[in-house]
Structures are given as structure tokens and as C-alpha cells.
Design an enzyme around this catalytic site. Structure first.
Site, PDB file in Angstrom:
ATOM      1  N   HIS A  93      -2.797  11.019   5.376  1.00 34.81           N
ATOM      2  CA  HIS A  93      -4.142  11.600   5.306  1.00 34.81           C
ATOM      3  C   HIS A  93      -4.346  12.475   6.529  1.00 34.81           C
ATOM      4  CE1 HIS A  93      -4.420   7.736   7.362  1.00 34.81           C
ATOM      5  NE2 HIS A  93      -4.158   7.135   6.214  1.00 34.81           N
ATOM      6  N   GLU A 119     -19.592   4.897  18.897  1.00 35.62           N
ATOM      7  CA  GLU A 119     -18.898   3.603  18.802  1.00 35.62           C
ATOM      8  C   GLU A 119     -19.014   3.068  17.379  1.00 35.62           C
ATOM      9  OE1 GLU A 119     -20.108   0.686  21.709  1.00 35.62           O
ATOM     10  OE2 GLU A 119     -19.613  -1.012  20.400  1.00 35.62           O
ATOM     11  N   GLU A 145     -10.416   6.315   1.173  1.00 34.79           N
ATOM     12  CA  GLU A 145      -9.132   5.625   0.953  1.00 34.79           C
ATOM     13  C   GLU A 145      -8.609   5.836  -0.474  1.00 34.79           C
ATOM     14  OE1 GLU A 145      -7.231   4.223   3.153  1.00 34.79           O
ATOM     15  OE2 GLU A 145      -5.841   3.021   1.969  1.00 34.79           O
ATOM     16  N   HIS A 167       3.082   7.030   6.004  1.00 35.29           N
ATOM     17  CA  HIS A 167       3.249   5.610   6.345  1.00 35.29           C
ATOM     18  C   HIS A 167       3.071   4.709   5.130  1.00 35.29           C
ATOM     19  CE1 HIS A 167      -0.978   6.796   6.974  1.00 35.29           C
ATOM     20  NE2 HIS A 167      -1.290   5.595   6.499  1.00 35.29           N
ATOM     21  N   ARG A 212       0.902  -1.158   0.000  1.00 36.71           N
ATOM     22  CA  ARG A 212       0.000   0.000   0.000  1.00 36.71           C
ATOM     23  C   ARG A 212       0.931   1.196   0.000  1.00 36.71           C
ATOM     24  NH1 ARG A 212      -2.225   4.282  -0.404  1.00 36.71           N
ATOM     25  NH2 ARG A 212      -4.128   4.970   0.646  1.00 36.71           N
ATOM     26  N   GLU A 214      -5.363   6.890  11.597  1.00 37.80           N
ATOM     27  CA  GLU A 214      -5.673   5.537  11.116  1.00 37.80           C
ATOM     28  C   GLU A 214      -5.375   4.532  12.225  1.00 37.80           C
ATOM     29  OE1 GLU A 214      -3.879   4.433   7.329  1.00 37.80           O
ATOM     30  OE2 GLU A 214      -3.170   2.555   8.177  1.00 37.80           O
ATOM     31  N   HIS A 255       2.005   7.070   1.863  1.00 38.81           N
ATOM     32  CA  HIS A 255       0.949   8.087   1.786  1.00 38.81           C
ATOM     33  C   HIS A 255       0.669   8.646   3.168  1.00 38.81           C
ATOM     34  CE1 HIS A 255      -1.324   4.677   3.342  1.00 38.81           C
ATOM     35  NE2 HIS A 255      -2.257   5.520   3.718  1.00 38.81           N
TER      36      HIS A 255
HETATM   37 MN    MN Z   1      -3.269   5.177   5.598  1.00 34.59          MN
HETATM   38 MN    MN Z   2     -20.639  -0.492  23.362  1.00 37.04          MN
END
Ligand code: MN
Ligand code: MN
Length: 418
Positions: free
Chosen positions: A131, A317, A197, A174, A126, A135, A129
Site C-alpha cells: 500500500h 497522536e 485495508e 509484505h 494475509r 504500516e 500485498h
Molecule cells: Mn499491509
Molecule cells: Mn500523549
């Protein structure tokens, strides 16, 4: 009548149900009452005429979603959907692996977090890059080499295996590369529901869009040096495996040393935060993983186990179901309650302070992740609330008797039975 049942292949209950509904209609009883009678006779088998579905039916999907097809009677009102399966997401397949994402564009209530699944073959990269958002990642199969560099030019190179996780804070560049023998698959979670992404800051993309003479001046070299920079992004591409971990760490740490707080967390080496008869939980947040600004709980439920009734006062959550299947009911103010079923690869989302439970409804262990866009994990359980409120006051509300209330554990169970 018995003979007739057998001949038609109809169960006696269905026949009786139908006939009582017809009799009721003939007698001028309201149809609602007639339908109710049919339900009562059919019990839990959903054979009442009012429950039959003579029209179109997506049989495989309906079989997997019993809590939507036949909701518990306690469900009520129009709760917005809080689940989206990764199986519904478009998969971008490249030579080095594939990826797909579930964002606020797919699941409208998931405003604060988004998720990505990714597969990298052995050697699959990957691309380097970064952002804007952070992450957080969880390895679901295989192994990967990850790299990053922080604001002080300090390096980070590590190997991650199944069950381990990492954090790349926002803006930190990363990379991820699949290792042998069969690469890896992992989950990424971002503290931004609108994350994409397919639109990150890529090394190749940036260099291609910078004048060659500026690149040459920046590094005091000739333009010739950059003649092989690709004209389009690499994104996910196959290459040779990296050198040994020790070699690559030595190279990356030369001059500035490694980052002080590792971006990797080896969950396999951690003792569970809580173990009970019904399962266990590992809570990983800034208190045991200093580099993270995203908190998480890794929950294992044995068959029949229940993640007890609770809510989170500090944040939304974001959930991911790793193994097994179960159901969750989310309650919201105004008498709204909705139950949905969850399976491997499903995303769930619960807004801040909305109470919920998760029950393993399968016959194998169930594993799911609770992820929060905040450094510290927090919850309030129904049990703890009731156990630390005067028992007379609680009994005056719910009429359980005070004996029951005195027996509730003074510490939250997290997973039941204890
Ligand atoms: Mn990433
Ligand atoms: Mn919960």
C-alpha cells in the site's frame, strides 16, 4: 417522613432533594437555583432530580462511559469526539481469520492515521500485498511469520510474538501468516487516515488483471504457467504452516542478502525508557528502531497511575487501548475540555499540541499505545514547562506559592506517581 422514605424505597437524600426543589419553585426561586440545591444535597451520587434520566437509557453503554454521562465540572464546550471503539467497526470474517478497521471515515478527526485489527488462525495468510502508506504493527496475542522485500531486492523473513512490533515502509510488499498453536491477533496503524485495508495492492488481483501473454513474456514462460491464478482476491485465507524460519530466511536472502535494518522490533527484549511507581513507558522510534518512520510509546499504568499532563508539538497522536480502562481529558484553545472513558480495543486521537492526560481508573494494570506519523517521539510536559520557567513569573499566574514550584522535578515524570 422517615417512614415514608422506607416505604417508597427512595433515599432520604433523593426525597429531600426533590422537596427542596419543589419548595424553591413554590417560593418563586429560579429553577436553576432549585436544581443546584438538589445537586448539592446529593453530593457525588448523582441523585439530584436534575440529574435523573426518566426517559430512554442505554444502560450497559452508559455504565461504561461515566465521564460522558456525568462529566467532571472542569469539562466545557463542544470538543469533537476523539474516541471510536473497534467494537463498533464492521468485521470482515474469512476462512483464515477476520479484520476490521477504524479510519477517518469512522472518526472524523483522525485525518493522519488509521488502524486495523486482524486475527489470523494458525496457517491463516494475509495475502502478499502493499500500500502507499507505511504500516506499523503491534502483536497483541500469539505469533506470526512476516515477510517483505525492499527496493534492492533484499529479503526479510521474521517471526513476531506477543508484545513485539514491525514496520513496513510505504510501497514495500509484505505478508503475514499466523503460526501455531493458535495463530495470532495484532494491530496495524497506517500514516494515512483515509487508509482502506479492503483496497490494497494484492498479488492475485494484479496478476488476474494483467493479460496472460504479458505475464508469460515477462517471465519467459508459457501462458499455461498462470492457469491457476485465482479470479478473485484471496485476502485472508487458510493454508499449511510455513517451513522453519531458518529455511525460509535462507531461501529469501539468496543472491541479495537480508535488508540492512530489520523491519521487526522485539519490544520484550527492550528495557523500559522510564520506570516510576505509577507505571512505565517504552519509547520506540527511529533512535532505537532505525527502519521506522512511525514513532510510538508503549505505556503501562498501575491502578491509580497517571500519564502526566503533556502535549506533542510535532504530530497528532493515535492511541490504542490494549488492556484495562481509564479516562482522558483533552483541552483545546478557547476553553474547550472534554473527558472520555477508554476500554480495551478503543481508539483515541489527539491533534498536534492539544494537551491531555490519561488516568488508570480501573483496579488492574492498564496498557495503551501512543503512535505518531513521524520518525521521532517528542513531548512537552506541564511539569517540565513550569520547572524551567522563572518561579516568580509562574506564581504570578497560578498563585501556588513558589515553594511548590521549586519542588517540581526538573525532568519530566512521564508517569506519576514517581
Ligand atoms: Mn499491509
Ligand atoms: Mn500523549
Amino acid at each position: 417522613m422517615e417512614k415514608q422514605d422506607g416505604k417508597d424505597g427512595l433515599s432520604r437524600r433523593t426525597f429531600l432533594g426533590k422537596s427542596s426543589a419543589m419548595l424553591a419553585a413554590a417560593a418563586g426561586m429560579p429553577m436553576m437555583a432549585a436544581a443546584q440545591q438538589a445537586v448539592d444535597k446529593s453530593g457525588d451520587n448523582h441523585k439530584g432530580v436534575n440529574e435523573q434520566q426518566p426517559g430512554p437509557k442505554n444502560a450497559p453503554l452508559e455504565a461504561a462511559e461515566p465521564s460522558s454521562v456525568y462529566p467532571p465540572e472542569s469539562d466545557s464546550g463542544g470538543q469533537p469526539p476523539f474516541k471510536y471503539p473497534f467494537s463498533f467497526a464492521h468485521k470482515r470474517i474469512e476462512a483464515g481469520g477476520w479484520t476490521r478497521q477504524v479510519t477517518v471515515r469512522d472518526l472524523p478527526i483522525s485525518k493522519k492515521m488509521a488502524g486495523v485489527e486482524m486475527r489470523l488462525i494458525a496457517g491463516g495468510i494475509r495475502e502478499l500485498h502493499w500500500h502507499v502508506g507505511a504500516e506499523w504493527a503491534f502483536m497483541t496475542a500469539g505469533s506470526a511469520r512476516i515477510t517483505a522485500v525492499d527496493q534492492k531486492g533484499r529479503g526479510f523473513v521474521e517471526d513476531i510474538h506477543e508484545g513485539d512490533l514491525w514496520i513496513f515502509p510505504g510501497g514495500i510488499p509484505h505478508s503475514i501468516q499466523g503460526l501455531g498453536p493458535d495463530g495470532c491477533q495484532f494491530l496495524l496503524v497506517f500514516d494515512d487516515g483515509n487508509f482502506n485495508e479492503f483496497e490494497t495492492f494484492l498479488l492475485t488481483d494484479w496478476l488476474h488483471h494483467t493479460p496472460k501473454d504479458v505475464l508469460a513474456k515477462n517471465f519467459g514462460t508459457s501462458e499455461e504457467t498462470f492457469k491457476n491464478v485465482p479470479k478473485r482476491e484471496l485476502f485472508i485465507f487458510p493454508r499449511d504452516l510455513p517451513r522453519t524460519l531458518a529455511e525460509e530466511q535462507k531461501e529469501a536472502y539468496a543472491g541479495s542478502g537480508p535488508i540492512p535494518n530489520s523491519f521487526a522490533f522485539f519490544t520484550g527484549k527492550m528495557h523500559p525508557t522510564k520506570v516510576s511507581a505509577g507505571g512505565s513507558v517504552k519509547i520506540v522510534d527511529q533512535s532505537n528502531f532505525p527502519a521506522t518512520n512511525i514513532a510510538a510509546a508503549i505505556v503501562t499504568l498501575k491502578p491509580g497511575g497517571l500519564r502526566e499532563l503533556h502535549w506533542h508539538p510535532n504530530e497528532d497522536e493515535w492511541q490504542y487501548y490494549v488492556k484495562g480502562s481509564g479516562r482522558m481529558t483533552v483541552f483545546s484553545a478557547g476553553g474547550h475540555a472534554r473527558t472520555m472513558d477508554f476500554h480495551e480495543g478503543d481508539v483515541g486521537y489527539i491533534e498536534r499540541s492539544l494537551p491531555h492526560y490519561i488516568e488508570n481508573t480501573g483496579d488492574t494494570d492498564m496498557v495503551f499505545l501512543e503512535v505518531f506519523p513521524t520518525p521521532h517521539y517528542e513531548d512537552i510536559s506541564l511539569g517540565e514547562w513550569l520547572a524551567h520557567t522563572p518561579s516568580r513569573l509562574v506564581d504570578q499566574h497560578i498563585g501556588t506559592g513558589e515553594d511548590f514550584l521549586h519542588k517540581i522535578g526538573k525532568k519530566e515524570a512521564v508517569v506519576v506517581p514517581e
